[in-house]
Design a protein around this motif. Structure first.
Motif, PDB file in Angstrom:
ATOM      1  N   THR A  10       7.357   0.647 -14.654  1.00 60.79           N
ATOM      2  CA  THR A  10       7.570  -1.023 -14.401  1.00 60.79           C
ATOM      3  C   THR A  10       7.919  -1.820 -15.808  1.00 60.79           C
ATOM      4  OG1 THR A  10       6.557  -1.544 -12.225  1.00 60.79           O
ATOM      5  CG2 THR A  10       6.819  -3.515 -13.672  1.00 60.79           C
ATOM      6  N   MET A  11       6.940  -0.794 -16.530  1.00 57.50           N
ATOM      7  CA  MET A  11       7.568  -1.660 -17.559  1.00 57.50           C
ATOM      8  C   MET A  11       8.744  -0.809 -18.641  1.00 57.50           C
ATOM      9  SD  MET A  11       3.586  -0.882 -20.189  1.00 57.50           S
ATOM     10  CE  MET A  11       3.164   0.542 -19.296  1.00 57.50           C
ATOM     11  N   ALA A  12       9.384   0.405 -18.164  1.00 56.52           N
ATOM     12  CA  ALA A  12      10.379   0.659 -18.570  1.00 56.52           C
ATOM     13  C   ALA A  12      11.308  -0.209 -18.096  1.00 56.52           C
ATOM     14  CB  ALA A  12      10.908   2.083 -18.520  1.00 56.52           C
ATOM     15  N   GLN A  13      11.391  -0.614 -17.021  1.00 58.87           N
ATOM     16  CA  GLN A  13      12.490  -1.240 -16.630  1.00 58.87           C
ATOM     17  C   GLN A  13      12.556  -2.625 -16.793  1.00 58.87           C
ATOM     18  OE1 GLN A  13      11.960  -2.034 -12.090  1.00 58.87           O
ATOM     19  NE2 GLN A  13      14.357  -1.311 -10.990  1.00 58.87           N
ATOM     20  N   ALA A  14      11.376  -3.084 -16.948  1.00 59.06           N
ATOM     21  CA  ALA A  14      11.423  -4.547 -17.621  1.00 59.06           C
ATOM     22  C   ALA A  14      11.912  -4.485 -18.469  1.00 59.06           C
ATOM     23  CB  ALA A  14       9.760  -5.312 -17.419  1.00 59.06           C
ATOM     24  N   SER A  15      12.300  -3.382 -19.724  1.00 61.67           N
ATOM     25  CA  SER A  15      12.674  -3.472 -21.253  1.00 61.67           C
ATOM     26  C   SER A  15      13.960  -3.942 -21.344  1.00 61.67           C
ATOM     27  CB  SER A  15      12.702  -2.232 -21.933  1.00 61.67           C
ATOM     28  OG  SER A  15      13.522  -1.784 -21.416  1.00 61.67           O
ATOM     29  N   LEU A  16      14.255  -4.275 -22.522  1.00 67.47           N
ATOM     30  CA  LEU A  16      15.091  -5.681 -22.230  1.00 67.47           C
ATOM     31  C   LEU A  16      16.309  -4.425 -22.410  1.00 67.47           C
ATOM     32  CD1 LEU A  16      17.226  -7.516 -23.983  1.00 67.47           C
ATOM     33  CD2 LEU A  16      16.673  -6.987 -25.961  1.00 67.47           C
TER      34      LEU A  16
ATOM     35  N   VAL B 207       6.453   6.240 -22.687  1.00 69.28           N
ATOM     36  CA  VAL B 207       5.789   5.026 -22.599  1.00 69.28           C
ATOM     37  C   VAL B 207       4.906   4.868 -22.643  1.00 69.28           C
ATOM     38  CG1 VAL B 207       5.774   2.635 -21.307  1.00 69.28           C
ATOM     39  CG2 VAL B 207       7.778   4.086 -21.086  1.00 69.28           C
ATOM     40  N   GLU B 208       4.213   5.788 -21.975  1.00 70.76           N
ATOM     41  CA  GLU B 208       3.006   6.198 -21.642  1.00 70.76           C
ATOM     42  C   GLU B 208       2.446   6.891 -23.310  1.00 70.76           C
ATOM     43  OE1 GLU B 208      -0.647   9.195 -19.782  1.00 70.76           O
ATOM     44  OE2 GLU B 208       1.558   9.006 -18.796  1.00 70.76           O
ATOM     45  N   ALA B 209       3.349   7.485 -24.154  1.00 70.56           N
ATOM     46  CA  ALA B 209       2.530   8.276 -25.476  1.00 70.56           C
ATOM     47  C   ALA B 209       2.329   7.229 -26.740  1.00 70.56           C
ATOM     48  CB  ALA B 209       3.572   9.400 -26.453  1.00 70.56           C
ATOM     49  N   SER B 210       3.457   6.052 -26.036  1.00 71.34           N
ATOM     50  CA  SER B 210       2.943   4.668 -26.647  1.00 71.34           C
ATOM     51  C   SER B 210       1.562   4.343 -26.553  1.00 71.34           C
ATOM     52  CB  SER B 210       4.457   3.411 -26.130  1.00 71.34           C
ATOM     53  OG  SER B 210       3.653   2.997 -25.340  1.00 71.34           O
ATOM     54  N   ASP B 211       1.098   3.945 -25.311  1.00 74.80           N
ATOM     55  CA  ASP B 211      -0.442   3.255 -24.967  1.00 74.80           C
ATOM     56  C   ASP B 211      -0.444   2.052 -24.053  1.00 74.80           C
ATOM     57  OD1 ASP B 211      -2.531   3.599 -23.672  1.00 74.80           O
ATOM     58  OD2 ASP B 211      -4.024   2.932 -25.719  1.00 74.80           O
TER      59      ASP B 211
ATOM     60  N   LEU C 281       9.088   8.307 -18.395  1.00 74.31           N
ATOM     61  CA  LEU C 281       7.461   7.366 -19.070  1.00 74.31           C
ATOM     62  C   LEU C 281       6.917   8.306 -19.293  1.00 74.31           C
ATOM     63  CD1 LEU C 281       7.807   8.151 -14.545  1.00 74.31           C
ATOM     64  CD2 LEU C 281       7.747   5.880 -15.853  1.00 74.31           C
ATOM     65  N   GLY C 282       7.563   9.296 -19.930  1.00 73.67           N
ATOM     66  CA  GLY C 282       6.448  10.120 -21.088  1.00 73.67           C
ATOM     67  C   GLY C 282       6.138   9.566 -21.983  1.00 73.67           C
TER      68      GLY C 282
ATOM     69  N   GLY D  71       0.917  -1.177  -0.167  1.00 72.03           N
ATOM     70  CA  GLY D  71      -0.182   0.014  -0.157  1.00 72.03           C
ATOM     71  C   GLY D  71       0.928   1.266   0.038  1.00 72.03           C
ATOM     72  N   LEU D  72       1.781   1.644  -0.568  1.00 71.16           N
ATOM     73  CA  LEU D  72       2.758   2.467  -0.699  1.00 71.16           C
ATOM     74  C   LEU D  72       2.094   3.141  -1.425  1.00 71.16           C
ATOM     75  CD1 LEU D  72       6.462   1.241  -1.125  1.00 71.16           C
ATOM     76  CD2 LEU D  72       4.954   2.062   1.146  1.00 71.16           C
ATOM     77  N   PRO D  73       2.428   5.049  -1.126  1.00 71.39           N
ATOM     78  CA  PRO D  73       1.076   5.610  -1.600  1.00 71.39           C
ATOM     79  C   PRO D  73       2.174   6.747  -3.096  1.00 71.39           C
ATOM     80  CG  PRO D  73       2.562   6.712  -0.322  1.00 71.39           C
ATOM     81  CD  PRO D  73       2.716   5.844   0.213  1.00 71.39           C
ATOM     82  N   VAL D  74       2.187   5.570  -4.034  1.00 64.78           N
ATOM     83  CA  VAL D  74       2.658   5.597  -5.133  1.00 64.78           C
ATOM     84  C   VAL D  74       1.416   6.287  -6.272  1.00 64.78           C
ATOM     85  CG1 VAL D  74       4.107   4.955  -7.047  1.00 64.78           C
ATOM     86  CG2 VAL D  74       4.190   4.585  -4.643  1.00 64.78           C
ATOM     87  N   ASP D  75       1.114   6.703  -7.753  1.00 67.81           N
ATOM     88  CA  ASP D  75       0.272   6.811  -8.041  1.00 67.81           C
ATOM     89  C   ASP D  75       0.391   5.152  -9.490  1.00 67.81           C
ATOM     90  OD1 ASP D  75      -1.208   9.057 -10.084  1.00 67.81           O
ATOM     91  OD2 ASP D  75       0.430   7.571 -11.482  1.00 67.81           O
ATOM     92  N   THR D  76      -0.409   4.731  -9.145  1.00 73.69           N
ATOM     93  CA  THR D  76      -1.113   3.448 -10.157  1.00 73.69           C
ATOM     94  C   THR D  76       0.145   3.727 -11.551  1.00 73.69           C
ATOM     95  OG1 THR D  76      -2.675   3.403  -9.025  1.00 73.69           O
ATOM     96  CG2 THR D  76      -2.885   1.334 -10.756  1.00 73.69           C
ATOM     97  N   PHE D  77      -0.498   4.486 -11.703  1.00 71.03           N
ATOM     98  CA  PHE D  77      -0.105   4.527 -13.730  1.00 71.03           C
ATOM     99  C   PHE D  77       1.009   4.317 -13.394  1.00 71.03           C
ATOM    100  CE2 PHE D  77      -4.492   6.283 -13.695  1.00 71.03           C
ATOM    101  CZ  PHE D  77      -4.888   5.143 -14.949  1.00 71.03           C
ATOM    102  N   ASP D  78       1.352   6.294 -13.099  1.00 70.93           N
ATOM    103  CA  ASP D  78       3.072   5.631 -13.144  1.00 70.93           C
ATOM    104  C   ASP D  78       3.916   5.243 -12.775  1.00 70.93           C
ATOM    105  OD1 ASP D  78       2.910   8.616 -13.654  1.00 70.93           O
ATOM    106  OD2 ASP D  78       3.167   9.440 -12.028  1.00 70.93           O
ATOM    107  N   LEU D  79       3.805   4.615 -11.442  1.00 71.88           N
ATOM    108  CA  LEU D  79       3.970   3.150 -11.372  1.00 71.88           C
ATOM    109  C   LEU D  79       4.220   1.543 -12.830  1.00 71.88           C
ATOM    110  CD1 LEU D  79       5.277   1.109  -9.309  1.00 71.88           C
ATOM    111  CD2 LEU D  79       2.723   0.540  -8.776  1.00 71.88           C
ATOM    112  N   ARG D  80       2.934   1.878 -12.820  1.00 73.19           N
ATOM    113  CA  ARG D  80       3.100   0.528 -14.226  1.00 73.19           C
ATOM    114  C   ARG D  80       3.664   1.546 -15.560  1.00 73.19           C
ATOM    115  NH1 ARG D  80      -0.660  -4.140 -16.089  1.00 73.19           N
ATOM    116  NH2 ARG D  80      -1.152  -3.624 -14.673  1.00 73.19           N
ATOM    117  N   LEU D  81       3.683   2.282 -15.582  1.00 73.65           N
ATOM    118  CA  LEU D  81       4.696   3.197 -16.845  1.00 73.65           C
ATOM    119  C   LEU D  81       6.346   2.603 -15.639  1.00 73.65           C
ATOM    120  CD1 LEU D  81       3.443   6.628 -17.390  1.00 73.65           C
ATOM    121  CD2 LEU D  81       2.776   4.896 -19.355  1.00 73.65           C
TER     122      LEU D  81
END
Length: 301
Positions: A60-66, A187-191, A184-185, A48-58
């Protein structure tokens, strides 16, 4: 994505074919590394850490990239006595992991192979998650790692704790955790994972969305889809009459109303296999401690 035991089976066999004499601990660790950001995301959400759900997903995707995973591979390799061997082992397994992930049919899902040059997701969509192919590989993966635990390995690669190595590894780990913030920006632009669509609530009307393995709730008031953000939206169209885990393609008719255009129901949980894989990986790494224990005849002199 395929459960971790599937990766152990496919990548373990491939790695043993490429490197005949190799410490198996680094093979199976490499199988896991691209999933580490998703594991950490679960921890952050779970506590339950106070982190924006969308930013956290973005993030994670950037960090999990090759590219992101290769930073972690380099950091871990720097800590070993055979960095020039360990880095390609980890790096090749990171690439194989992402390619194997891309083979599964997952709606609105994929992997980022060309980041940061391109954040377009790659998905080959060849095999459904409930396929007997993945079930067979799951069993083979468990057997393969169990064999690695039981047998006495021919090669052990130790750690290198010299200050220069520790400093280089620390810098690479810092890059692994900080670099995703720069993208983050993009990754978000790619939807990717429909993050942009879901985040722009007022602009949802008429926009398509794809969701993988999300919760569908059947209530007296109608059906609802629970998004990965935790939000529930009303679902209309051909939907189940019972609670289910579903993947779907849909179109927002309003910010909180989703028309289901295509739906697939999942009846099998895959989490148990990945949890078992984590236990087996821990045992692979613990095996040297057992080998180092003195035998009874050594203790008695």
């Amino acid at each position: 994505m395929p459960n971790t035991l599937v990766h152990f089976a496919a990548q373990g066999a491939a790695s043993h074919g490429l490197w005949r004499r190799l410490d198996p601990r680094w093979i199976y660790l490499g199988c896991l590394l691209p999933d580490l950001p998703w594991i950490l995301r679960r921890v952050v959400v779970g506590v339950g850490l106070p982190v924006d759900t969308f930013d956290l997903r973005l993030y994670t995707m950037a960090q999990a990239s090759l590219a992101g995973t290769l930073l972690l591979c380099a950091a871990l390799a720097m800590l070993t006595a055979a960095a020039r061997l360990v880095f390609p082992v980890l790096g090749v397994n990171a690439l194989l992991h992402l390619l194997l992930d891309a083979t599964e049919v997952k709606w609105g899902n994929g992997v980022h192979l060309a980041a940061p040059l391109s954040w377009r997701m790659t998905s080959f969509a060849l095999v459904v998650g409930e396929s007997p192919v993945y079930l067979a590989l799951t069993i083979l993966g468990a057997l393969l790692v169990a064999w690695e635990i039981v047998r006495r390995p021919r090669v052990r690669i130790g750690l290198d704790r010299r200050p220069a190595r520790l400093g280089a590894a620390s810098a690479l780990v810092a890059g692994y955790f900080l670099a995703p913030l720069l993208f983050l920006g993009a990754v978000e632009a790619s939807d990717s994972y429909s993050v942009k669509t879901l985040r722009e609530v007022k602009a949802r009307g008429g926009r398509a969305v794809s969701l993988d393995r999300t919760a569908f709730l059947a209530t007296p008031a109608g059906g609802f889809v629970q998004l990965w953000t935790g939000e529930r939206v009303r679902a209309v169209g051909a939907v189940p009459a019972h609670d289910a885990t579903v993947s779907l393609h849909g179109t927002f008719l309003a910010p909180d109303v989703l028309r289901v255009d295509r739906l697939a129901e999942h009846r099998r949980s895959r989490d148990w296999a990945s949890y078992l894989a984590l236990v087996l990986l821990a045992l692979v790494w613990a095996r040297p401690l057992l080998d180092a224990r003195p035998r009874p005849d050594e203790r008695t002199g």
